[in-house]
Scaffold this motif. Structure first.
Motif, mmCIF file in Angstrom:
data_model
loop_
_atom_site.group_PDB
_atom_site.id
_atom_site.type_symbol
_atom_site.label_atom_id
_atom_site.label_comp_id
_atom_site.label_asym_id
_atom_site.label_seq_id
_atom_site.Cartn_x
_atom_site.Cartn_y
_atom_site.Cartn_z
ATOM 1 N N GLY A 33 0.823 -1.216 0.000
ATOM 2 C CA GLY A 33 0.000 0.000 0.000
ATOM 3 C C GLY A 33 0.850 1.255 0.000
ATOM 4 O O GLY A 33 0.539 2.244 0.695
ATOM 5 N N LEU A 34 1.908 1.255 -0.796
ATOM 6 C CA LEU A 34 2.897 2.340 -0.748
ATOM 7 C C LEU A 34 2.322 3.684 -1.179
ATOM 8 O O LEU A 34 2.639 4.713 -0.593
ATOM 9 C CB LEU A 34 4.106 1.972 -1.618
ATOM 10 N N ARG A 35 1.475 3.660 -2.213
ATOM 11 C CA ARG A 35 0.918 4.929 -2.698
ATOM 12 C C ARG A 35 0.057 5.593 -1.627
ATOM 13 O O ARG A 35 0.154 6.807 -1.400
ATOM 14 C CB ARG A 35 0.122 4.715 -3.983
ATOM 15 N N LEU A 36 -0.759 4.792 -0.944
ATOM 16 C CA LEU A 36 -1.618 5.353 0.098
ATOM 17 C C LEU A 36 -0.783 5.845 1.280
ATOM 18 O O LEU A 36 -1.118 6.863 1.899
ATOM 19 C CB LEU A 36 -2.648 4.320 0.560
ATOM 20 N N LYS A 37 0.287 5.161 1.581
ATOM 21 C CA LYS A 37 1.183 5.626 2.652
ATOM 22 C C LYS A 37 1.734 7.010 2.326
ATOM 23 O O LYS A 37 1.811 7.891 3.198
ATOM 24 C CB LYS A 37 2.335 4.639 2.850
ATOM 25 N N GLU A 38 2.103 7.214 1.067
ATOM 26 C CA GLU A 38 2.635 8.518 0.658
ATOM 27 C C GLU A 38 1.552 9.597 0.717
ATOM 28 O O GLU A 38 1.825 10.746 1.068
ATOM 29 C CB GLU A 38 3.236 8.428 -0.749
ATOM 30 N N VAL A 39 0.326 9.218 0.381
ATOM 31 C CA VAL A 39 -0.798 10.168 0.491
ATOM 32 C C VAL A 39 -0.982 10.598 1.941
ATOM 33 O O VAL A 39 -1.128 11.787 2.237
ATOM 34 C CB VAL A 39 -2.097 9.533 -0.060
ATOM 35 N N VAL A 40 -0.964 9.633 2.845
ATOM 36 C CA VAL A 40 -1.157 9.937 4.268
ATOM 37 C C VAL A 40 -0.051 10.857 4.783
ATOM 38 O O VAL A 40 -0.308 11.782 5.560
ATOM 39 C CB VAL A 40 -1.225 8.631 5.090
ATOM 40 N N LYS A 41 1.160 10.636 4.331
ATOM 41 C CA LYS A 41 2.263 11.512 4.731
ATOM 42 C C LYS A 41 2.053 12.933 4.211
ATOM 43 O O LYS A 41 2.376 13.908 4.890
ATOM 44 C CB LYS A 41 3.593 10.974 4.180
ATOM 45 N N ALA A 42 1.507 13.056 2.998
ATOM 46 C CA ALA A 42 1.439 14.357 2.317
ATOM 47 C C ALA A 42 0.230 15.200 2.714
ATOM 48 O O ALA A 42 0.279 16.430 2.623
ATOM 49 C CB ALA A 42 1.431 14.140 0.799
ATOM 50 N N ILE A 43 -0.855 14.552 3.139
ATOM 51 C CA ILE A 43 -2.112 15.269 3.389
ATOM 52 C C ILE A 43 -2.237 15.611 4.874
ATOM 53 O O ILE A 43 -2.016 14.753 5.729
ATOM 54 C CB ILE A 43 -3.313 14.415 2.932
ATOM 55 N N PRO A 44 -2.597 16.839 5.211
ATOM 56 C CA PRO A 44 -2.762 17.222 6.623
ATOM 57 C C PRO A 44 -3.754 16.311 7.343
ATOM 58 O O PRO A 44 -4.769 15.891 6.768
ATOM 59 C CB PRO A 44 -3.301 18.651 6.544
ATOM 60 N N VAL B 268 -0.822 2.945 12.138
ATOM 61 C CA VAL B 268 0.037 3.144 10.971
ATOM 62 C C VAL B 268 0.066 4.618 10.572
ATOM 63 O O VAL B 268 1.125 5.152 10.214
ATOM 64 C CB VAL B 268 -0.406 2.245 9.796
ATOM 65 N N ILE B 269 -1.072 5.283 10.631
ATOM 66 C CA ILE B 269 -1.099 6.720 10.333
ATOM 67 C C ILE B 269 -0.164 7.465 11.284
ATOM 68 O O ILE B 269 0.601 8.346 10.868
ATOM 69 C CB ILE B 269 -2.531 7.277 10.429
ATOM 70 N N ALA B 270 -0.200 7.104 12.565
ATOM 71 C CA ALA B 270 0.676 7.745 13.553
ATOM 72 C C ALA B 270 2.150 7.523 13.196
ATOM 73 O O ALA B 270 2.961 8.461 13.253
ATOM 74 C CB ALA B 270 0.379 7.189 14.944
ATOM 75 N N GLU B 271 2.488 6.306 12.804
ATOM 76 C CA GLU B 271 3.875 5.997 12.424
ATOM 77 C C GLU B 271 4.295 6.804 11.205
ATOM 78 O O GLU B 271 5.397 7.359 11.157
ATOM 79 C CB GLU B 271 4.007 4.501 12.149
ATOM 80 N N LEU B 272 3.422 6.880 10.209
ATOM 81 C CA LEU B 272 3.747 7.589 8.970
ATOM 82 C C LEU B 272 3.926 9.091 9.211
ATOM 83 O O LEU B 272 4.740 9.743 8.550
ATOM 84 C CB LEU B 272 2.653 7.357 7.927
ATOM 85 N N LYS B 273 3.153 9.624 10.141
ATOM 86 C CA LYS B 273 3.217 11.073 10.396
ATOM 87 C C LYS B 273 4.182 11.433 11.524
ATOM 88 O O LYS B 273 4.410 12.619 11.789
ATOM 89 C CB LYS B 273 1.814 11.606 10.698
ATOM 90 N N GLY B 274 4.711 10.419 12.202
ATOM 91 C CA GLY B 274 5.653 10.691 13.272
ATOM 92 C C GLY B 274 5.025 11.376 14.469
ATOM 93 O O GLY B 274 5.639 12.232 15.112
ATOM 94 N N ILE B 275 3.782 10.999 14.765
ATOM 95 C CA ILE B 275 3.071 11.563 15.907
ATOM 96 C C ILE B 275 2.522 10.419 16.748
ATOM 97 O O ILE B 275 2.626 9.242 16.371
ATOM 98 C CB ILE B 275 1.932 12.520 15.472
ATOM 99 N N LEU C 279 -0.192 7.904 18.687
ATOM 100 C CA LEU C 279 -1.482 7.281 18.384
ATOM 101 C C LEU C 279 -2.620 8.111 18.977
ATOM 102 O O LEU C 279 -3.656 8.303 18.328
ATOM 103 C CB LEU C 279 -1.508 5.853 18.932
ATOM 104 N N ASP C 280 -2.436 8.608 20.178
ATOM 105 C CA ASP C 280 -3.478 9.420 20.812
ATOM 106 C C ASP C 280 -3.808 10.659 19.988
ATOM 107 O O ASP C 280 -4.976 11.058 19.888
ATOM 108 C CB ASP C 280 -3.047 9.843 22.220
ATOM 109 N N GLN C 281 -2.781 11.272 19.394
ATOM 110 C CA GLN C 281 -3.016 12.451 18.553
ATOM 111 C C GLN C 281 -3.874 12.096 17.346
ATOM 112 O O GLN C 281 -4.779 12.849 16.963
ATOM 113 C CB GLN C 281 -1.685 13.035 18.092
ATOM 114 N N VAL C 282 -3.583 10.957 16.741
ATOM 115 C CA VAL C 282 -4.351 10.520 15.560
ATOM 116 C C VAL C 282 -5.796 10.236 15.950
ATOM 117 O O VAL C 282 -6.741 10.669 15.277
ATOM 118 C CB VAL C 282 -3.714 9.283 14.905
ATOM 119 N N LEU C 283 -5.993 9.501 17.050
ATOM 120 C CA LEU C 283 -7.348 9.160 17.482
ATOM 121 C C LEU C 283 -8.143 10.421 17.832
ATOM 122 O O LEU C 283 -9.309 10.550 17.459
ATOM 123 C CB LEU C 283 -7.304 8.212 18.678
ATOM 124 N N LEU C 284 -7.506 11.342 18.531
ATOM 125 C CA LEU C 284 -8.182 12.568 18.933
ATOM 126 C C LEU C 284 -8.564 13.424 17.729
ATOM 127 O O LEU C 284 -9.712 13.893 17.613
ATOM 128 C CB LEU C 284 -7.279 13.368 19.875
#
Length: 249
Positions: free
Chosen positions: A176-187, A221-228, A230-235
């Motif tokens: 799922g590399l393309r979607l990983k890059e999207v998640v990194k790029a989009i706020p 995974v979103i938290a890992e990709l964004k370097g933040i 898990l709590d921040q992502v969930l919130l």
């Protein structure tokens, strides 16, 4: 707490009670896709406090509906726990011979959403340019691109219009590399958690029946990709969903 903004569950599912128990402290937005599921979604929202719903006719059903099915949407979109019209859109993967019929159905349902100030939840497969053209034509800003799997460029175009992206299990896949890059790029403010249960289970459950609780693994995974955290992502994704669907929790 987190919100699965897109799942397909039914009382007829063998794991229904287990899903309810797993999600007792979280929220599910169940998506209809045809007349039968739309009616069940409405009933489930009445019965369970943590279940909300969106109702709509999936493009694969375009040849199977009648006027009464559209009237049902118009009547039940006024229900306070029906928080949008979906999943609706275009699907040329399964049938590209009825494109105009699909577009007409899409437009008809968009108009129902606009008339009631509700968001739309979009299904688009092999039809992204036609989908974007319609969204621009109707000046749609209150929408979610369900199960986003497109390019970074398309994601940025959608976000520029104010449209959020539903991120599900594919982001956890090794391929799922393309979607990983999207998640990194989009706020993060433009991302929503979803499972599309019972489909598209994330790792480490790939190939198994998906359940709404698996949003947790998508968020990790979103938290890992964004370097933040898990709590921040969930919130933040919970806040995003409350804004998107006007949830008063």
């Amino acid at each position: 707490m987190f919100i699965d903004t897109h799942c397909h569950i039914s009382k007829n599912d063998s794991n229904f009670n287990e899903v309810l128990e797993q999600m007792k402290d979280n929220i599910m937005i169940i998506s209809g896709c045809d007349p039968i599921s739309n009616k069940e979604v409405v009933e489930l929202t009445k019965e369970y406090s943590n279940i909300y719903g969106v109702i709509g006719i999936h493009p694969d059903e375009v040849d199977n509906i009648n006027k009464e099915d559209i009237e049902f949407l118009k009547e039940n979109i006024k229900n306070s726990k029906i928080v949008g019209i979906g999943e609706i859109g275009l699907d040329y993967y399964h049938n590209n011979e009825n494109k105009e019929k699909q577009k007409n159905l899409f437009l008809k349902q968009i108009d129902i959403a606009l008339s009631n100030n509700k968001p739309i939840v979009i299904h688009s497969r092999e039809a992204i340019q036609d989908t974007i053209d319609i969204l621009k034509e109707k000046n749609i800003t209150n929408a979610v691109m369900h199960c986003y799997g497109g390019s970074i460029e398309t994601a940025k175009e959608l976000v520029k219009q104010g449209i959020r992206l539903g991120i599900g299990g594919v982001v956890t896949f090794k391929n799922g590399l393309r979607l990983k890059e999207v998640v990194k790029a989009i706020p993060l403010e433009y991302l929503l958690l979803e499972t599309d249960s019972p489909y598209l289970s994330p790792e480490p459950f790939r190939g198994q029946v998906n359940v709404p609780y698996n949003c947790y693994y998508v968020a990790k995974v979103i938290a890992e990709l964004k370097g933040i955290s898990l709590d921040q992502v969930l919130l933040k994704t919970t806040e995003n969903a409350c804004i998107q669907f006007d949830l008063k929790l």
